[in-house]
Every structure is written in C-alpha cells, then in structure tokens.
Design an enzyme around this catalytic site. Structure first.
Site, PDB file in Angstrom:
ATOM      1  N   GLY A 121       0.822  -1.208   0.000  1.00  0.00           N
ATOM      2  CA  GLY A 121       0.000   0.000   0.000  1.00  0.00           C
ATOM      3  C   GLY A 121       0.849   1.248   0.000  1.00  0.00           C
ATOM      4  O   GLY A 121       0.539   2.230   0.677  1.00  0.00           O
ATOM      5  N   GLY A 122       1.928   1.226  -0.789  1.00  0.00           N
ATOM      6  CA  GLY A 122       2.888   2.326  -0.760  1.00  0.00           C
ATOM      7  C   GLY A 122       2.499   3.555  -1.556  1.00  0.00           C
ATOM      8  O   GLY A 122       3.275   4.504  -1.632  1.00  0.00           O
ATOM      9  N   ASP A 167      -2.114  -7.517  -5.553  1.00  0.00           N
ATOM     10  CA  ASP A 167      -3.305  -7.683  -4.730  1.00  0.00           C
ATOM     11  C   ASP A 167      -2.886  -8.489  -3.510  1.00  0.00           C
ATOM     12  O   ASP A 167      -2.741  -9.709  -3.572  1.00  0.00           O
ATOM     13  CB  ASP A 167      -4.407  -8.417  -5.506  1.00  0.00           C
ATOM     14  CG  ASP A 167      -5.692  -8.569  -4.701  1.00  0.00           C
ATOM     15  OD1 ASP A 167      -5.678  -8.303  -3.479  1.00  0.00           O
ATOM     16  OD2 ASP A 167      -6.715  -8.975  -5.292  1.00  0.00           O
ATOM     17  N   VAL A 168      -2.645  -7.799  -2.406  1.00  0.00           N
ATOM     18  CA  VAL A 168      -2.088  -8.459  -1.228  1.00  0.00           C
ATOM     19  C   VAL A 168      -3.080  -9.399  -0.548  1.00  0.00           C
ATOM     20  O   VAL A 168      -2.694 -10.162   0.338  1.00  0.00           O
ATOM     21  CB  VAL A 168      -1.547  -7.430  -0.208  1.00  0.00           C
ATOM     22  CG1 VAL A 168      -0.296  -6.758  -0.736  1.00  0.00           C
ATOM     23  CG2 VAL A 168      -2.601  -6.403   0.159  1.00  0.00           C
ATOM     24  N   ASN A 217       1.782  -2.432   5.519  1.00  0.00           N
ATOM     25  CA  ASN A 217       1.102  -1.156   5.742  1.00  0.00           C
ATOM     26  C   ASN A 217      -0.343  -1.155   5.271  1.00  0.00           C
ATOM     27  O   ASN A 217      -1.184  -0.466   5.845  1.00  0.00           O
ATOM     28  CB  ASN A 217       1.862  -0.039   5.023  1.00  0.00           C
ATOM     29  CG  ASN A 217       1.026   1.207   4.863  1.00  0.00           C
ATOM     30  OD1 ASN A 217       0.788   1.947   5.822  1.00  0.00           O
ATOM     31  ND2 ASN A 217       0.539   1.449   3.648  1.00  0.00           N
ATOM     32  N   SER A 235      -3.175  -0.443  14.964  1.00  0.00           N
ATOM     33  CA  SER A 235      -4.027   0.734  15.118  1.00  0.00           C
ATOM     34  C   SER A 235      -4.437   0.845  16.573  1.00  0.00           C
ATOM     35  O   SER A 235      -4.525  -0.168  17.287  1.00  0.00           O
ATOM     36  CB  SER A 235      -5.278   0.591  14.246  1.00  0.00           C
ATOM     37  OG  SER A 235      -6.220   1.607  14.544  1.00  0.00           O
ATOM     38  N   TYR A 285     -12.656  -3.748  11.793  1.00  0.00           N
ATOM     39  CA  TYR A 285     -11.310  -3.236  11.512  1.00  0.00           C
ATOM     40  C   TYR A 285     -10.421  -3.365  12.749  1.00  0.00           C
ATOM     41  O   TYR A 285      -9.290  -3.863  12.684  1.00  0.00           O
ATOM     42  CB  TYR A 285     -11.416  -1.779  11.069  1.00  0.00           C
ATOM     43  CG  TYR A 285     -10.099  -1.056  10.916  1.00  0.00           C
ATOM     44  CD1 TYR A 285      -9.316  -1.241   9.781  1.00  0.00           C
ATOM     45  CD2 TYR A 285      -9.658  -0.167  11.897  1.00  0.00           C
ATOM     46  CE1 TYR A 285      -8.113  -0.562   9.632  1.00  0.00           C
ATOM     47  CE2 TYR A 285      -8.461   0.510  11.750  1.00  0.00           C
ATOM     48  CZ  TYR A 285      -7.697   0.316  10.617  1.00  0.00           C
ATOM     49  OH  TYR A 285      -6.506   0.990  10.471  1.00  0.00           O
ATOM     50  N   LYS A 319      -6.952  -5.527  13.401  1.00  0.00           N
ATOM     51  CA  LYS A 319      -5.707  -4.930  13.869  1.00  0.00           C
ATOM     52  C   LYS A 319      -5.263  -5.578  15.183  1.00  0.00           C
ATOM     53  O   LYS A 319      -4.069  -5.770  15.426  1.00  0.00           O
ATOM     54  CB  LYS A 319      -5.869  -3.423  14.037  1.00  0.00           C
ATOM     55  CG  LYS A 319      -6.053  -2.678  12.721  1.00  0.00           C
ATOM     56  CD  LYS A 319      -4.874  -2.875  11.787  1.00  0.00           C
ATOM     57  CE  LYS A 319      -4.972  -1.999  10.553  1.00  0.00           C
ATOM     58  NZ  LYS A 319      -3.789  -2.140   9.669  1.00  0.00           N
TER      59      LYS A 319
END
Length: 205
Positions: free
Chosen positions: A14-15, A66-67, A93, A145, A158, A162
């Site tokens: 996601g850079g 596509d991670v 990330n 997070s 979410y 995390k």
C-alpha cells in the site's frame, strides 16, 4: 539522518497513499531499495517518481499487487528478490475500513476488512519468512491501530483485525526470533493525508 538503511531492500504494501507513501519516501531518502506493492498503479507511480526525484542512491520500483491473494504476493516477493538480490524488510502497511456502526455493517464490508487488513498481513508475512529464516535475519513491521489496542467507535471489525495483527505478530516473533528475525507493530491513530495528491481513489492505505 543516517539510519543504516542504505542499500537495504524493502517491501512496503500500500505504498501509494497516505502512511504508505510516507514510508516509501522515508526509506528512499535513506538510500534503500524499495518495492511499493500497490494495487493502484497510477497513484503508485506518482510516489515512485517522487522517490526517484530524491536521488538518494537507492531504487524504487512499483509492483502492482493484490495483497489479499497469496499468489499475487508470492509473485511480488519473487520479483523483489530478482530485482534487488534479496530482501531485508517487509512493511505490512496496507489497510482499509469504512466507518460504520457494527449493527449497520453489511457482511461484504466485514469480509473486505478481514481480507485487506488480516489476510494481506498473513500472506505477506508468511511469504517472506522462508527467505528470512534462510538468511537468519529480517525485519517485519506491521501497521496496527489504536482501534486494535482499545477498540474504536464504528471500527469494530477493523479493530478486530488490527488486534489480530498484534497478537499474531507476538506469537510469530516467539517462533522465529531464534533465527534473528524481528517483528514489531506500530499503532497510529487517525492519519489524514495533507492533500488529495497523497492518496488515490482506488488505493488501500
């Protein structure tokens, strides 16, 4: 600042946007070789161009990935190894959420949050560990997070993912620490891009 990263090889998922963009540029400033594993090729290339403009001695490469898909991650890591001759650091990330009350969230959003936040972490971490174990060195840094540490209003799933990243990182660190591999989690709060150019419409960040 000299952090001893010159010539190191790094993957940042996601850079192309927001936190990921800043991580890519930070490594580039230190002269590291960076692969930005990003779905949004257009946005990802903007960051590659910004990194190249720093002329700090390293190379920065975009690998559209596509991670959430293991085969895509494996291909990306293989390309990184071929491009740079090895790998030293993985930064997990990539992340995604849509703030909504838990009782109002459709199952499709749950699934996307699980896939993007947790499966991406599992896919990427597992794929690099074989190489790290073989070389008896390596670093995995994953973005957690505050939502994963203490819960957050409208971010139940979410935050759950995390929290899973935090717990899994601790467990895997116990398993592979004897090979000289370090795993850590960073838990930021809400991070808002400074301007719209810092994120892409299709980016996961």
């Amino acid at each position: 600042m000299e952090l001893g990263l010159k010539g190191k090889s790094v993957i940042v998922t996601g850079g192309g946007s927001n936190i990921g963009r800043s991580i890519v540029l930070a490594f580039a400033r230190e002269g590291a070789n960076v692969v930005s594993a990003e779905m949004d090729a257009s946005q990802g290339q903007k960051v590659i161009d910004q990194a190249d403009a720093l002329k700090a001695g390293g190379r920065t490469v975009l690998v559209q990935t596509d991670v959430t898909k293991l085969d895509s991650v494996q291909a990306m890591v293989k390309k990184t190894m071929a491009e740079f001759g090895g790998l030293d650091v993985l930064v997990n990330n990539v992340g995604w959420t849509f703030d909504r009350m838990f009782m109002e969230k459709p199952r499709e959003e749950w699934q996307k949050e699980i896939d993007v936040n947790y499966w991406s972490f599992l896919n990427c971490t597992r794929t690099v560990l074989d190489h790290f174990v073989e070389k008896k060195a390596g670093v995995v840094v994953s973005m957690g997070s505050d939502a994963g540490r203490m819960g957050e209003f409208r971010e139940a799933v979410y935050g759950g993912m995390k929290g899973a990243i935090i717990a899994t990182t601790k467990a895997v660190a116990r398993e592979v620490g004897r090979y000289g591999i370090r795993l850590n989690v960073v838990c930021p709060g809400v991070t808002v891009p400074a301007k719209t150019d810092d994120f892409g419409e299709n980016s996961l960040w």
